[in-house]
Design an enzyme around this catalytic site. Sequence first.
Site, short mmCIF file in Angstrom:
data_model
loop_
_atom_site.label_atom_id
_atom_site.label_comp_id
_atom_site.label_asym_id
_atom_site.label_seq_id
_atom_site.Cartn_x
_atom_site.Cartn_y
_atom_site.Cartn_z
N GLY A 178 0.74 -1.26 0.00
CA GLY A 178 0.00 0.00 0.00
C GLY A 178 0.76 1.31 0.00
N GLY A 180 2.96 2.63 -2.20
CA GLY A 180 3.48 3.14 -3.49
C GLY A 180 2.86 4.46 -3.92
CB CYS A 183 0.02 1.95 -4.50
SG CYS A 183 -0.85 0.91 -3.35
P1 5GP Z 1 6.98 4.05 -5.41
O1 5GP Z 1 8.47 3.96 -5.34
O2 5GP Z 1 6.49 4.63 -6.68
O3 5GP Z 1 6.39 4.75 -4.20
O4 5GP Z 1 6.42 2.57 -5.30
C1 5GP Z 1 6.77 1.60 -6.26
C2 5GP Z 1 6.07 0.31 -5.91
O5 5GP Z 1 4.64 0.46 -5.91
C3 5GP Z 1 6.28 -0.80 -6.92
O6 5GP Z 1 7.56 -1.37 -6.85
C4 5GP Z 1 5.16 -1.76 -6.57
O7 5GP Z 1 5.46 -2.59 -5.47
C5 5GP Z 1 4.05 -0.81 -6.14
N1 5GP Z 1 3.05 -0.65 -7.19
C6 5GP Z 1 3.24 -0.38 -8.50
N2 5GP Z 1 2.08 -0.27 -9.16
C7 5GP Z 1 1.12 -0.51 -8.26
C8 5GP Z 1 -0.31 -0.57 -8.33
O8 5GP Z 1 -0.93 -0.33 -9.36
N3 5GP Z 1 -0.95 -0.89 -7.17
C9 5GP Z 1 -0.29 -1.15 -6.01
N4 5GP Z 1 -0.99 -1.48 -4.94
N5 5GP Z 1 1.05 -1.06 -5.90
C10 5GP Z 1 1.74 -0.76 -7.01
#
Ligand code: 5GP
Length: 344
Positions: A178, A180, A183
């Site tokens: 949760g 991301g 996300c």
């Molecule tokens: P960020 O570095 O952008 O905060 O987080 C990246 C991570 O978000 C990714 O490696 C993956 O685990 C997660 N993530 C990517 N796309 C999605 C999505 O559509 N839904 C959710 N729940 N997590 C995502």
Amino acid sequence: MRIDNDPKLDFDDVLIRPKRSEAPSRSSVNLEREYGFLNSARTWRGIPLVASNMDTVGTMEMARALGPQLLTCLHKHYPESELAAFFQQAADRDHTFVTIGIGDEDFDRLASLVRQTEVRFTCVDAANGYTKYFVDRVKRVRETFPDLTIMAGNVATPEMVQELLISGAADIVKIGIGPGSVCTTRTTTGVGYPQLSAIIECADAAHGLRGHVCADGGCRVPGDVVKAFAAGADFVMLGGMLAGHDECAGTWIEEDGRRVAMRFYGMSSRTAQERYAGGVKSYRACEGKEVLVPYRGSVHETIREILGGIRSACAYVGAAQLKDLCKCTTFVLCHRTHNTLFDS
Ligand code: 5GP
């Protein structure tokens, strides 16, 4: 129903207390780490930052730009022939993960790649790493490919870290439910776990078993990356912080022939489901969103900033090397509002 009354923290809830130290200057802080792995024999040495296996960020261009010191998880939508060519050409194969999902076709693709090339790292990826089916899949990868270094996730609690390390025989467990930047799991399902606490609790469980954790999601600024390492993460995975660069694959918004922004979307967003699954299935919700990220040029400058932030943090707390950052850290609670990198 139960309520867990222990306070759980996100990156925004803490700062790191500076400390008097005899440590040398930031320029001499060593950011390289060397890891042995619980279930696979070889060791790895480098700077433990990982580009996320999102289709915009986990690209071959990113892997070439970040390697050989930093890691990249290639996204799982590359055709097998392209992956095979990449791994056959790459002079140094020690910094790139092949990502697979939990379907039979993913497993077969990995098997074929292992036959043709010297793939060394794989990431077995599922949005929900809590199912028995997922653990069984990880175990099957281990049994079939004993030499591969396996990262598996995502989970956010210690008992599932232990399950994946012991029953699944993974080497690295990916932590984050949760957090991301694109996300929406927390708002769509109400499920999640504050990321700093997840890292602290899961690292403790993993290290007790000689396993590793990769903190995945929620880092918006270099200071968050520092906090993730300070909390005990062995690796930190980045999506949004690496978006918008030349090395990304994205749909670019241009003005007067110049890139100004990139469409960056979650892998469970409507955009991704339409692209790869023929639309959003009737029983599914979207757990991701799409945002516009400003164009930021080459990824090298961003990486320099992140590494500079980590070096400086190490100097503030008296850690001569990244390895010492966690044990030199005292977090101070400072309740601030939580916001995300790409607030909508
Ligand atoms: P960020 O570095 O952008 O905060 O987080 C990246 C991570 O978000 C990714 O490696 C993956 O685990 C997660 N993530 C990517 N796309 C999605 C999505 O559509 N839904 C959710 N729940 N997590 C995502």
